[in-house]
Motif scaffolding. Sequence first.
Motif, short mmCIF file in Angstrom:
data_model
loop_
_atom_site.label_atom_id
_atom_site.label_comp_id
_atom_site.label_asym_id
_atom_site.label_seq_id
_atom_site.Cartn_x
_atom_site.Cartn_y
_atom_site.Cartn_z
N ALA A 271 0.83 -1.21 0.00
CA ALA A 271 0.00 0.00 0.00
C ALA A 271 0.86 1.26 0.00
O ALA A 271 0.51 2.26 -0.63
CB ALA A 271 -0.95 0.00 1.19
N MET A 272 1.99 1.24 0.71
CA MET A 272 2.88 2.40 0.71
C MET A 272 3.41 2.67 -0.69
O MET A 272 3.45 3.82 -1.15
CB MET A 272 4.05 2.21 1.67
CG MET A 272 3.80 2.66 3.09
SD MET A 272 3.15 4.33 3.28
CE MET A 272 4.60 5.31 3.04
N PHE A 273 3.82 1.62 -1.40
CA PHE A 273 4.33 1.81 -2.76
C PHE A 273 3.21 2.26 -3.70
O PHE A 273 3.41 3.11 -4.56
CB PHE A 273 5.01 0.54 -3.28
CG PHE A 273 6.41 0.40 -2.77
CD1 PHE A 273 7.45 1.10 -3.35
CD2 PHE A 273 6.68 -0.41 -1.70
CE1 PHE A 273 8.74 1.00 -2.86
CE2 PHE A 273 7.96 -0.52 -1.20
CZ PHE A 273 9.00 0.19 -1.79
N SER A 274 2.03 1.70 -3.51
CA SER A 274 0.89 2.11 -4.31
C SER A 274 0.58 3.59 -4.09
O SER A 274 0.36 4.34 -5.03
CB SER A 274 -0.33 1.24 -3.95
OG SER A 274 -1.48 1.68 -4.60
N GLY A 275 0.59 3.99 -2.82
CA GLY A 275 0.36 5.39 -2.49
C GLY A 275 1.44 6.30 -3.04
O GLY A 275 1.17 7.41 -3.48
N PHE A 276 2.69 5.82 -3.01
CA PHE A 276 3.78 6.61 -3.57
C PHE A 276 3.56 6.85 -5.06
O PHE A 276 3.75 7.97 -5.55
CB PHE A 276 5.13 5.92 -3.35
CG PHE A 276 6.28 6.65 -3.97
CD1 PHE A 276 6.80 7.79 -3.37
CD2 PHE A 276 6.84 6.21 -5.14
CE1 PHE A 276 7.85 8.48 -3.94
CE2 PHE A 276 7.90 6.89 -5.72
CZ PHE A 276 8.40 8.03 -5.12
N CYS A 277 3.16 5.82 -5.79
CA CYS A 277 2.90 5.97 -7.22
C CYS A 277 1.76 6.97 -7.47
O CYS A 277 1.81 7.74 -8.42
CB CYS A 277 2.54 4.63 -7.85
SG CYS A 277 3.94 3.51 -7.95
#
Length: 131
Positions: free
Chosen positions: A51-57
């Motif tokens: 989720a953190m990587f998804s949010g970063f994108c």
Amino acid sequence: MINESIFRFLSKAQFLVLIVIYFWMGIANVAGTPAENINDLVMHAAGYFIAMFSGFCAFYSIKRFWYLLMGLWLFSLMIELIQYYLPWRSFSVSDLIANLGGLLGGYVLILLFKVHLLKIIEKISPQSTKA
């Protein structure tokens, strides 16, 4: 290469889909399914790491990226609070800790590799990092 508006739409859409899936999984009646046999805490940590990587994108241009971390953790708290009131689910502090661990792990890796990740985004959509 992808048009800037298409890239921004797709990056936010994938994050929204992830949030909807997490919410549904958080309130679903899964009692008696094989999902109970899987290491629940590892799944929580891995899910929120992703989720953190998804949010970063989706939100790579925000100045205070830790707001995303706090928002996602508060989202996980909301799900746990809802589970407290559902007869087929239960509130779990260990789930919240696992979620936070996954978020912090993702946050640290993003901080370490942010320059490289932004270069990848730039290759996908050259205008996207020009803010």
